[in-house]
Enzyme design. Structure first.
Site: not given
Length: 400
Positions: A9, A137, A311
């Site tokens: 994926g 889920g 910096h």
């Protein structure tokens, strides 16, 4: 036992960090998240792996090769188009010979749980009790038997979630071959598992630890968890008048210059320069070939390789891509004055402290200021003295 790891994926929710790499190659403690998962499986006694690759598959293949450098044997299967988890699994049809483990590549598991799951009776699903089950889920059970699998909902039926770890048998491929497209236009593995649920054959294994790495801010939590067990080791050079507290790992060819103060746990890659007079706070990972310079401060952040923070910069609770450059005085804020959760676009990070997600190759002009929750696309160029907030698209020239 063979272990199949899904790594095909893109990870759209991880954009812009996945512009040039698959999600599973994003780093935790300076190692791809899929490497940590594989190492847990190896500790559990598993050495035969099949990686299902697709999006930017070359990144996975080049890094892992045949697995011999990791003490494993790795084969590859290809999912050419992103058509769902069942379609990804179907790519290994004919490559597994018996019961096998199936793991999502974008999660964190320990060796003990992988060993326990592999010793269960198939088919078996790894489950985990979540404090926010509405994001996952959810499953319902009677004892250890699964009675229902439900997609994400604002009113979940319980707190037990599908962790994306399974022990399966080759018969799953016959079920997959008869699946129809879901409402999302994908072939869903959960639809195939419902065949087992209907016959009362799908059981659960309760995981003791588990971490989902689905959103950029999840990288910070997972990275911090990985660093908790960091063993300090100095392979580079530490100049005089440097203070190191806690576990600090310094890679080969790297130098920590005088006046720098580091609070571990912190991992610094190879060929980096830190300081002089830099301040690095805990749970920070700095990739190879980075520069953190004079009076710059980093805190609880993940910095990918080849980035320069040279910096008077401040970066807190942020994920920074590779090959970025921060102009002098550029800073990323990480806290709202009203102390509310930080929103990143339309998504709630559920964090009171969060800085920004910065893609690869972003250039910041001097004295740029970035507000909490900003998402800055890869290749963006930020003008000097610019306030950055919201979501910036890839390759945008932003500011005056």
């Amino acid at each position: 036992m063979e272990c199949v790891i899904l790594a095909a994926g893109e990870g759209k929710r991880m954009r812009p960090l996945t512009t040039s790499r698959p999600k599973v190659m994003l780093p935790l403690a300076n190692r791809p998240m899929i490497e940590h998962l594989m190492n847990s499986a190896i500790k559990a006694g598993i050495t035969d792996f099949i990686f299902v690759v697709g999006y930017h598959e070359e990144a996975v293949r080049e890094y892992f090769g045949d697995g011999s450098e990791f003490g494993a044997n790795i084969r590859y299967a290809v999912q050419r188009s992103q058509r769902g988890t069942a379609d990804a699994l179907n790519a290994v049809k004919g490559l597994v010979s018996d019961d096998f483990l199936l793991l999502n590549g974008d999660m964190v598991m320990n060796a003990e749980d992988i060993s326990g799951l592999s010793g269960a009776v198939s088919p078996c699903m790894g489950v985990f009790k979540s404090s926010h089950p509405q994001d996952y889920g959810v499953i319902t059970t009677e004892g250890k038997r699964v009675t229902g699998i439900f997609e994400k909902t604002s009113e979940p039926k319980g707190d037990l979630i599908n962790a994306g770890a399974y022990l399966l048998e080759p018969g799953i491929f016959g079920i997959i071959s008869n699946l129809e497209l879901s409402e999302r236009g994908e072939f869903e593995l959960t639809d195939a598992l419902m065949e087992y649920v209907s016959t009362g054959n799908l059981t659960t294994y309760a995981l003791s630890e588990w971490g989902d790495v689905g959103e950029p801010w999840n990288l910070l939590d997972a990275n911090a968890a990985m660093l908790e067990n960091l063993e300090g080791n100095i392979e580079g050079e530490v100049e005089d008048f440097v203070v190191l507290k806690g576990a600090v790992y310094l890679g080969k060819g790297s130098t920590i210059r005088s006046g720098t103060y580091i609070e571990g746990p912190c991992v610094i890659g190879e060929n980096c320069t830190v300081g002089p007079h830099a301040y690095i706070r805990g749970a920070t990972s700095i990739g190879d070939n980075c520069h953190v310079g004079h009076s710059s401060e980093l805190k609880n952040s993940v910095i990918l390789p080849d980035t320069k923070i040279p910096h008077f910069n401040y970066i807190g609770d942020s994920v920074i891509g590779s090959k970025c450059n921060f102009g002098a005085g550029s800073k990323i804020a990480n806290l709202r004055h009203d102390k509310r959760d930080i929103m990143a676009g339309d998504r709630n990070t559920k964090r009171r402290k969060f800085g920004a997600v910065v893609g690869d190759g972003v250039l910041f002009g001097i004295n740029s200021s970035v507000n909490p929750g900003a998402i800055i696309g890869s290749g963006a160029a930020i003008a000097p003295c610019t306030l950055v907030e919201g979501k910036i698209s890839d390759n945008t020239k932003y500011g005056r």
